[in-house]
Design a protein around this motif. Structure first.
Motif, mmCIF file in Angstrom:
data_model
loop_
_atom_site.group_PDB
_atom_site.id
_atom_site.type_symbol
_atom_site.label_atom_id
_atom_site.label_comp_id
_atom_site.label_asym_id
_atom_site.label_seq_id
_atom_site.Cartn_x
_atom_site.Cartn_y
_atom_site.Cartn_z
ATOM 1 N N SER A 179 2.532 5.905 -3.422
ATOM 2 C CA SER A 179 3.379 6.694 -3.619
ATOM 3 C C SER A 179 3.585 6.703 -5.342
ATOM 4 O O SER A 179 4.578 7.891 -5.395
ATOM 5 N N SER A 180 2.716 6.127 -5.613
ATOM 6 C CA SER A 180 2.701 6.092 -7.405
ATOM 7 C C SER A 180 2.285 7.219 -8.005
ATOM 8 O O SER A 180 1.415 7.524 -7.399
ATOM 9 N N ALA A 181 2.866 7.680 -9.581
ATOM 10 C CA ALA A 181 1.900 8.835 -10.191
ATOM 11 C C ALA A 181 0.776 8.287 -10.597
ATOM 12 O O ALA A 181 -0.140 9.169 -10.378
ATOM 13 N N GLU A 182 0.515 6.675 -10.933
ATOM 14 C CA GLU A 182 -0.719 6.632 -11.571
ATOM 15 C C GLU A 182 -2.107 7.501 -10.137
ATOM 16 O O GLU A 182 -3.084 7.519 -10.015
ATOM 17 N N PHE A 183 -1.504 6.850 -8.684
ATOM 18 C CA PHE A 183 -2.441 7.223 -7.733
ATOM 19 C C PHE A 183 -2.814 8.465 -7.582
ATOM 20 O O PHE A 183 -3.786 8.935 -7.098
ATOM 21 N N HIS A 184 -1.509 9.173 -7.444
ATOM 22 C CA HIS A 184 -1.630 10.491 -7.414
ATOM 23 C C HIS A 184 -2.206 11.267 -9.139
ATOM 24 O O HIS A 184 -2.926 12.462 -8.028
ATOM 25 N N ASP A 185 -2.223 10.548 -9.687
ATOM 26 C CA ASP A 185 -3.533 11.321 -10.728
ATOM 27 C C ASP A 185 -4.507 10.720 -10.519
ATOM 28 O O ASP A 185 -5.116 11.682 -10.554
ATOM 29 N N TYR A 189 0.631 -0.984 0.236
ATOM 30 C CA TYR A 189 0.018 -0.194 -0.028
ATOM 31 C C TYR A 189 0.674 1.028 0.172
ATOM 32 O O TYR A 189 0.649 2.279 -0.808
ATOM 33 N N PRO A 190 2.187 1.534 1.081
ATOM 34 C CA PRO A 190 2.403 2.415 0.477
ATOM 35 C C PRO A 190 3.050 2.619 -0.188
ATOM 36 O O PRO A 190 3.005 3.741 -0.789
ATOM 37 N N ALA A 191 3.526 2.169 -1.332
ATOM 38 C CA ALA A 191 3.992 2.231 -1.948
ATOM 39 C C ALA A 191 3.064 2.415 -4.438
ATOM 40 O O ALA A 191 3.255 2.815 -4.492
ATOM 41 N N ILE A 192 1.942 1.935 -3.367
ATOM 42 C CA ILE A 192 1.326 1.807 -4.412
ATOM 43 C C ILE A 192 0.390 3.171 -4.212
ATOM 44 O O ILE A 192 0.245 4.370 -5.019
ATOM 45 N N GLU A 200 -7.447 -0.023 -13.487
ATOM 46 C CA GLU A 200 -5.954 -0.612 -14.144
ATOM 47 C C GLU A 200 -4.531 -0.774 -13.434
ATOM 48 O O GLU A 200 -4.101 -1.119 -13.099
ATOM 49 N N LEU A 201 -5.229 0.861 -12.551
ATOM 50 C CA LEU A 201 -4.052 0.484 -11.091
ATOM 51 C C LEU A 201 -4.355 -0.770 -9.671
ATOM 52 O O LEU A 201 -2.921 -1.227 -10.280
ATOM 53 N N ARG A 202 -5.489 -1.659 -10.518
ATOM 54 C CA ARG A 202 -5.132 -2.853 -9.707
ATOM 55 C C ARG A 202 -5.016 -3.876 -10.372
ATOM 56 O O ARG A 202 -4.050 -4.686 -9.695
ATOM 57 N N ALA A 203 -5.256 -4.090 -11.689
ATOM 58 C CA ALA A 203 -4.603 -5.157 -12.790
ATOM 59 C C ALA A 203 -3.127 -4.860 -12.349
ATOM 60 O O ALA A 203 -1.879 -6.305 -12.611
ATOM 61 N N GLU A 204 -2.056 -3.780 -12.600
ATOM 62 C CA GLU A 204 -0.991 -3.043 -12.027
ATOM 63 C C GLU A 204 -0.417 -4.014 -10.667
ATOM 64 O O GLU A 204 0.408 -4.697 -10.933
ATOM 65 N N VAL A 205 -1.338 -4.007 -9.618
ATOM 66 C CA VAL A 205 -0.682 -4.367 -8.313
ATOM 67 C C VAL A 205 -1.202 -5.721 -8.473
ATOM 68 O O VAL A 205 -0.421 -6.304 -7.364
#
Length: 148
Positions: A47-53, A42-45, A130-135
């Motif tokens: 801090s990701s650019a996709e999550f911030h967008d 979760y911390p990596a998610i 998309e974020l869920r698929a990456e995770v």
């Protein structure tokens, strides 16, 4: 031994130190050791650019809509409190301006909710998927059974 004596004995730290850790039940071990946990990072998610967008997109919709609704609601309350003659002015028979503005509060709530649902379906949900698929891809077990 009385209940009071047993309670006093349990209160001593050395009694607590003698307690053994619970044994696994049916192969299930409840551990607080973070190295043994599996699942998303979760911390990596976060801090990701996709999550911030994703967060930025949601905030750009939610904050203005919330501000707009609060101004509209507070305006209605202030008019009802300080402009009673305006709110009591009849429009059609027994229907007055205050009643129409009150019904407008409910209508605006439904419209804002509908707008958010459409916004989420079109703009937010695809990004979440998309974020869920990456995770899911990054936490899937490797072919040899090790975690990536």
């Amino acid at each position: 031994m009385s209940d009071a004596t047993q309670t006093a004995i349990r209160a001593y730290p050395q009694h607590r130190a003698r307690r053994q850790t619970p044994k696994p039940f049916a192969g299930i071990e409840r551990s607080t050791d973070i190295t043994l946990r599996t699942g998303p990072d979760y911390p990596a998610i976060a801090s990701s650019a996709e999550f911030h967008d994703l967060r930025r997109k949601v905030i750009r919709f939610v904050f203005p809509m919330t501000a707009l609704f609060l101004v509209w609601y507070l305006g209605y309350v202030l008019l009802a409190a300080y402009q009673t003659e305006l709110m009591a002015r009849p429009v059609l028979g027994l229907i007055n301006i205050g009643l129409l503005l009150g019904i407008g509060q409910f209508v605006s709530t439904v419209l804002i909710t509908t707008a958010y649902v459409r916004f989420a379906e079109r703009s937010v949900d695809p990004l979440v998927e998309e974020l869920r698929a990456e995770v899911d891809a990054s936490t899937a077990p490797a072919a040899d059974g090790d975690r990536r």
